[in-house]
Structures are given as structure tokens and as C-alpha cells.
Design a protein around this motif. Sequence first.
Motif, short mmCIF file in Angstrom:
data_model
loop_
_atom_site.label_atom_id
_atom_site.label_comp_id
_atom_site.label_asym_id
_atom_site.label_seq_id
_atom_site.Cartn_x
_atom_site.Cartn_y
_atom_site.Cartn_z
N LEU A 15 1.03 -1.41 0.15
CA LEU A 15 0.17 -0.02 0.03
C LEU A 15 0.70 1.28 0.12
O LEU A 15 0.38 2.46 -0.32
N ASP A 16 2.01 1.15 0.14
CA ASP A 16 2.90 2.49 0.07
C ASP A 16 3.70 2.39 -0.88
O ASP A 16 4.18 1.48 -1.82
N ALA A 17 4.06 3.76 -1.61
CA ALA A 17 4.60 3.80 -2.91
C ALA A 17 6.13 3.71 -2.88
O ALA A 17 6.96 3.77 -3.77
N LYS A 18 6.59 3.73 -1.42
CA LYS A 18 8.05 3.75 -1.11
C LYS A 18 8.72 4.78 -1.66
O LYS A 18 10.10 4.73 -2.21
N ILE A 19 8.30 5.73 -1.38
CA ILE A 19 9.21 7.24 -1.78
C ILE A 19 9.25 8.03 -0.75
O ILE A 19 8.42 8.14 0.04
N GLY A 20 10.31 8.61 -0.76
CA GLY A 20 10.70 9.61 0.38
C GLY A 20 10.30 11.00 0.16
O GLY A 20 9.83 11.37 -0.95
N GLU A 21 9.95 11.84 1.42
CA GLU A 21 9.49 13.10 1.27
C GLU A 21 10.67 14.04 0.76
O GLU A 21 11.65 13.80 0.57
N TRP A 22 10.18 15.13 0.00
CA TRP A 22 11.10 16.13 -0.50
C TRP A 22 11.91 15.45 -1.81
O TRP A 22 12.90 15.84 -2.08
N SER A 23 11.20 14.66 -2.46
CA SER A 23 12.01 13.80 -3.72
C SER A 23 11.02 14.33 -4.97
O SER A 23 9.84 14.72 -4.86
N ASN A 24 11.67 14.28 -5.87
CA ASN A 24 10.77 14.51 -7.14
C ASN A 24 9.65 13.38 -7.24
O ASN A 24 8.60 13.94 -7.72
N GLU A 25 9.80 12.14 -6.82
CA GLU A 25 8.97 11.15 -7.01
C GLU A 25 7.57 11.45 -6.09
O GLU A 25 6.50 11.64 -6.36
N TRP A 26 8.03 12.31 -4.99
CA TRP A 26 7.05 12.68 -4.10
C TRP A 26 6.00 13.99 -4.63
O TRP A 26 4.80 13.77 -4.64
N TYR A 27 6.72 14.85 -5.15
CA TYR A 27 6.17 15.88 -5.99
C TYR A 27 5.26 15.45 -7.13
O TYR A 27 4.11 15.57 -7.13
N ASP A 28 5.70 14.34 -7.96
CA ASP A 28 5.01 13.79 -9.17
C ASP A 28 3.60 12.83 -8.53
O ASP A 28 2.81 12.97 -9.20
N ALA A 29 3.94 12.24 -7.33
CA ALA A 29 2.63 11.60 -6.80
C ALA A 29 1.53 12.51 -6.51
O ALA A 29 0.36 12.14 -6.49
N PHE A 30 1.94 13.81 -5.92
CA PHE A 30 0.82 14.78 -5.57
C PHE A 30 0.31 15.31 -6.72
O PHE A 30 -0.78 15.38 -7.01
N LYS A 31 0.95 15.36 -7.73
CA LYS A 31 0.56 16.20 -9.30
C LYS A 31 -0.33 15.06 -10.01
O LYS A 31 -1.23 15.52 -10.37
N LYS A 32 0.03 14.02 -9.86
CA LYS A 32 -0.79 12.69 -10.45
C LYS A 32 -1.66 12.22 -9.63
O LYS A 32 -2.81 11.06 -10.49
N GLY A 33 -1.71 12.33 -8.60
CA GLY A 33 -2.94 11.63 -7.68
C GLY A 33 -2.56 10.19 -7.56
O GLY A 33 -3.32 9.29 -7.22
N THR A 34 -1.09 9.60 -7.54
CA THR A 34 -0.81 8.25 -7.46
C THR A 34 -0.69 7.90 -5.82
O THR A 34 -0.72 6.65 -5.63
N VAL A 35 -0.57 8.84 -5.00
CA VAL A 35 -0.92 8.63 -3.55
C VAL A 35 -2.03 9.12 -2.92
O VAL A 35 -2.36 10.52 -3.36
N ALA A 36 -2.70 8.53 -2.45
CA ALA A 36 -4.07 9.10 -2.16
C ALA A 36 -4.35 9.95 -0.71
O ALA A 36 -4.86 10.88 -0.58
N THR A 37 -3.35 9.61 0.25
CA THR A 37 -3.15 10.45 1.39
C THR A 37 -1.93 10.74 1.75
O THR A 37 -0.96 10.28 1.38
N GLN A 38 -1.89 11.55 2.81
CA GLN A 38 -0.52 12.30 3.24
C GLN A 38 -0.76 12.88 4.42
O GLN A 38 -1.39 13.72 4.72
N PHE A 39 0.24 12.30 5.68
CA PHE A 39 0.22 12.96 6.74
C PHE A 39 1.35 14.00 6.92
O PHE A 39 2.46 14.03 6.41
#
Length: 415
Positions: A235-259
Amino acid sequence: MKKSAAFALATALLLGTAHAQEKVTLTVAAFPSLDSAIKAILPAWTKLHPNVTINLQAQQFADHHNAMTTALATGQGLPDVMAIEIGYVGKFAEGQGLENLNSAPYSAAQYKKLFTPFTIAQATSADGRFIAMPTDIGPGTFFYRKDVLDKAGVNPLTMQSSWENYIASGKKIKQKTGAYLVNTAASVYNLIIRTNLKTGEGIYFDKQNNLLVGPDNARFVRAMTLAKQVRDAGLDAKIGEWSNEWYDAFKKGTVATQFSGAWLQGALQNWMAPDTKGLWRVQNLPEKGFASWGGSFYAVPSKAKNKQWAWEFIKFMTLNQGSQITAFKDNGAFPALIAAQKDKAFSEPVEFLGGQKARVLWRDAAAKTRPIDVNKYDSIADQILQTELTNVLEQGKDVKQALADARAQIARRAR
């Protein structure tokens, strides 16, 4: 005559009025996006103090704190005002390179009641020194993509009710939409160990410096166990915060929640994922948990050259309601000053969050967040536990064994 002129100048400097004619350059070291807040406030400062020029030195987050750590250790290259993020405050508080703001001429004790209470504990060392004034806080918040949850047929309140329901909902989201529940399973662990602490407990140590970490501590066992469930279910995308992958997940909606802290809304809106406006919503953390998530402080190095003006600047940034609201409107920096939280801007709908009145939610969450005592060994404990968490998530290590090993290592290092 000369004596009275000298006295007037000294008084003017001490009171921070603009009557002092001496030209001063005040060096302020900060990091993004605190530097943005300082720039937004500079016109008001310059109008009040035309003789004091602010030399703002901004570096990226890690570079700034590394530079400040070195400067404090060597006594070289110190600014007059040092910005510190909450993750470093405990470490810096236990050193001796910063002024104790409880002492004269600062006498900051009189101001402590003006701030959200948990911030004061964060900036107080084990021996009672108060080393930094809080400027913004991060009430812990559960961000979720409404469009993704709607598509999956998941009710956000169900996700909030318990961690077990959060994970069960994540399985449904993954099955129906393909989106991951969260960026990394570690964020579930990091949140659980920081919420619903008992009175007198820090995260890793209690008030008597007793180590709380171990296989018999239900909080740590549950945190690691649930994080492992998230990982094992994919269930986790295995991506760290403050990474380009993290920003992409926000843009594309590939991660549903964020604390995160409330400040994430400003970052999403301004630069991380501005095109997702209207798709996000927020609610309180699962299981009625309340946590501080980030926050910034200002300190005066003991070897600073312009301590009086440094203190005037810090007061202007932290005690001035106008400054706090300017920073809040500029980049979403949630005010630490209680009076600023009562501004009418807090009851306004947040367009980026689909018109939700999120700031009221955050204000209430901040009021319910309890102080957590800091310990000089917190950073060591955190580092060791993160390593053991990785062993659990990636190597399949037994949770209780990982916590037993972490306890032994922390005890050895602290000794």
C-alpha cells in the motif's frame, strides 16, 4: 550633554526604535520557505527601522542546518539571527552556543503565554534554558485526495476512525483506483509514536530520562506492526518526502493520503502541485491523534555581533500580529502567536481545499496538541529506530527483536 546623548543612543538601541542613527546590517540565516516570509515582512521592518538593513542568507534546508551546526561548533560564520526548524531545536538547545532568552536583557518569560503552549516546551532545554522564539507551527493534518477516495467509494471519516480502518480503506483504494495509500509505510510509524503520549512522556524518554523504547512498549510495537502491514499489503509507494517522486505523486494523484503539517497546503498550492487545486481536503489525524508536524524558531547565537537588534527583529517576527499574518498569507506558515490565530483570515474558506474552512480545524488541533519534552538524545534514538524500522520493513526482522536491539543501542549511546 555627551553623556545624555550616549544614554539616548543606548536606550534607542535597546528599545529598538528608529531614532538611533547608527547604520546597522543585521545578518539573518534562514531556509525555504521561511525566507519567503522574511522577504514579505521586510517593507514593514524597513519602514519602522530604516537604519537597520537585513542581510538575508538563505540556504536549502539541510545545508542551512549543517552550516549552523558547524558555525556553533567553531564560533565562526555565525549570523545575528538564526532560524531553526523543529527537528534541530532539541539538538541545538542542549548545546551552549545560543543565548538563554529567559535571561536579561531578553526576559522572554513574559511572552511565553502568548504562544501555542507546546512550542515553548520544544525550545526549552533539559536544564530550563529557553533558546528560541517560535514563529510558526505545524498542526498535524490528514490530507487526502477527494477525487481518488470518491472513485474508490471510501469515506474519509472511516479512514480517520482507526488505523485498522485506514489500512483496510487503503486496500480498497489500491484495488479500485491503483493509487497507493501513502508515500511510505514509515510515515504511519512516525505518526503513531508521536500521538496520544501519556503525561510526562517524551517520544523516546520520560521526564526522568528513562528510555521508553523497547519490546514491552505498546506504542512502538503497534507503530512498527502497522507500518509493516502497510508495506506487506503493497500500500505504500516507497518514496521519500522532498523527492521528485513525491512531488509527482501529488501532481498525478498516485498517492491518496499524506500526513503532514498544515503548511503542506501552502507548498502544494504555491509550487508542489498547483494544478491539483480543489482536489484535496483535510481532516484530523486518525484515532483523535494530535501532533506537532514541523515548526520554525528564531535564536540569537551567543557570539552574534548585533544581539540587541537581533532581539528586536525576532520580536518583530514573532510577537507582531501583522508580521505573523503576513507570513501566513504569503506561504501558509501557521502562526505560533495565539492572537494572530484569531484573525478573520482563519474563518475564510481555503479555495485550494475546495472551499473547506480548514484553518479553523488546524487552530483547534493546535490547541489540543500537548507539549512533548525534548531530550538531548532524541536525535540518536530516532536515527537508531529508523534503521531498525528499515530492517523490519525490508528485511522482515521481527518487530519485538528490532525494538529490543534498538533499546540496547540507544542505551549504549546515551551512556
